[in-house]
Design an enzyme around this catalytic site. Structure first.
Site, PDB file in Angstrom:
ATOM      1  N   ASP A   1       0.856  -1.191   0.000  1.00  0.00           N
ATOM      2  CA  ASP A   1       0.000   0.000   0.000  1.00  0.00           C
ATOM      3  C   ASP A   1       0.895   1.246   0.000  1.00  0.00           C
ATOM      4  OD1 ASP A   1      -3.220   0.571   1.012  1.00  0.00           O
ATOM      5  OD2 ASP A   1      -1.777   2.221   1.052  1.00  0.00           O
TER       6      ASP A   1
ATOM      7  N   ASN B   1     -12.759  -3.043   2.954  1.00  0.00           N
ATOM      8  CA  ASN B   1     -13.668  -1.896   2.989  1.00  0.00           C
ATOM      9  C   ASN B   1     -14.623  -2.027   1.808  1.00  0.00           C
ATOM     10  OD1 ASN B   1     -12.348  -0.759   5.225  1.00  0.00           O
ATOM     11  ND2 ASN B   1     -10.839   0.244   3.915  1.00  0.00           N
TER      12      ASN B   1
ATOM     13  N   GLY C   1     -15.982   2.837   3.803  1.00  0.00           N
ATOM     14  CA  GLY C   1     -14.780   3.639   3.611  1.00  0.00           C
ATOM     15  C   GLY C   1     -13.963   3.251   2.398  1.00  0.00           C
TER      16      GLY C   1
ATOM     17  N   HIS D   1     -10.320  -5.247  -2.984  1.00  0.00           N
ATOM     18  CA  HIS D   1      -8.976  -5.455  -2.427  1.00  0.00           C
ATOM     19  C   HIS D   1      -9.073  -5.850  -0.971  1.00  0.00           C
ATOM     20  CE1 HIS D   1     -10.085  -1.194  -2.199  1.00  0.00           C
ATOM     21  NE2 HIS D   1      -9.420  -1.137  -1.055  1.00  0.00           N
ATOM     22  N   LEU D   2      -8.148  -6.710  -0.551  1.00  0.00           N
ATOM     23  CA  LEU D   2      -8.038  -7.154   0.833  1.00  0.00           C
ATOM     24  C   LEU D   2      -6.788  -6.513   1.414  1.00  0.00           C
ATOM     25  CD1 LEU D   2      -9.290  -9.579  -1.020  1.00  0.00           C
ATOM     26  CD2 LEU D   2      -9.165 -10.863   1.102  1.00  0.00           C
ATOM     27  N   HIS D   3      -6.984  -5.701   2.448  1.00  0.00           N
ATOM     28  CA  HIS D   3      -5.847  -5.110   3.145  1.00  0.00           C
ATOM     29  C   HIS D   3      -5.262  -6.154   4.094  1.00  0.00           C
ATOM     30  CE1 HIS D   3      -6.799  -0.700   2.422  1.00  0.00           C
ATOM     31  NE2 HIS D   3      -8.011  -1.206   2.221  1.00  0.00           N
TER      32      HIS D   3
END
Ligand code: AMP
Length: 116
Positions: free
Chosen positions: A33, A89, A95, A102-104
């Site tokens: 990120d 999110n 948010g 996407h997976l944080h």
């Protein structure tokens, strides 16, 4: 909402803009990120342009499982042996700012609960 074919993440998949890619296979890609919220902050995304989790269909079940197993693999590769947080999110209230699923992966520090 933007077209998932045109998001910044679609451009990363097509190598039109740079990213620090840490993993890639035929279905998914993972990269750092650009604005990290933890010592380790990675994003795992499908190559298929699904805008958000709530747009996933039952026929995407293999891909969705693959994304979670990719999170596990990438977290191991990043040395997150003491745990990590996975965040998706979704939509405005979630948010979400980039409309490509996407997976944080957040790790390298102790996380708080509840999130803001
Ligand atoms: P979300 O708010 O869940 O939609 O998360 C989008 C994430 O994408 C944020 O954490 C951003 O910092 C990250 N991001 C935006 N542009 C880039 C980029 N070019 N490379 C890497 N990460 C990005």
């Amino acid at each position: 909402m933007s077209n998932p074919q045109d998001t910044i993440f679609a451009k990363i998949i097509r190598r039109e803009i740079p990213a620090e890619i840490v993993y890639e296979d035929e279905l998914a890609i993972a990269f750092k990120d650009v604005n990290p919220q933890a010592p380790v902050h990675l994003l795992v995304i499908p190559k298929q342009p699904i805008a958000m989790l709530s747009d996933a269909e039952s026929e995407d079940h293999r891909l969705m499982g693959h994304l979670l197993l990719t999170v596990k693999r990438v977290a191991e590769q990043a040395g997150l042996t003491n745990g990590y947080r996975v965040v998706i999110n979704t939509g405005e209230d979630g948010g979400q700012t980039v409309y490509h699923l996407h997976l944080h992966i957040l790790g390298g520090r102790s996380m708080q609960w509840p999130p803001g």
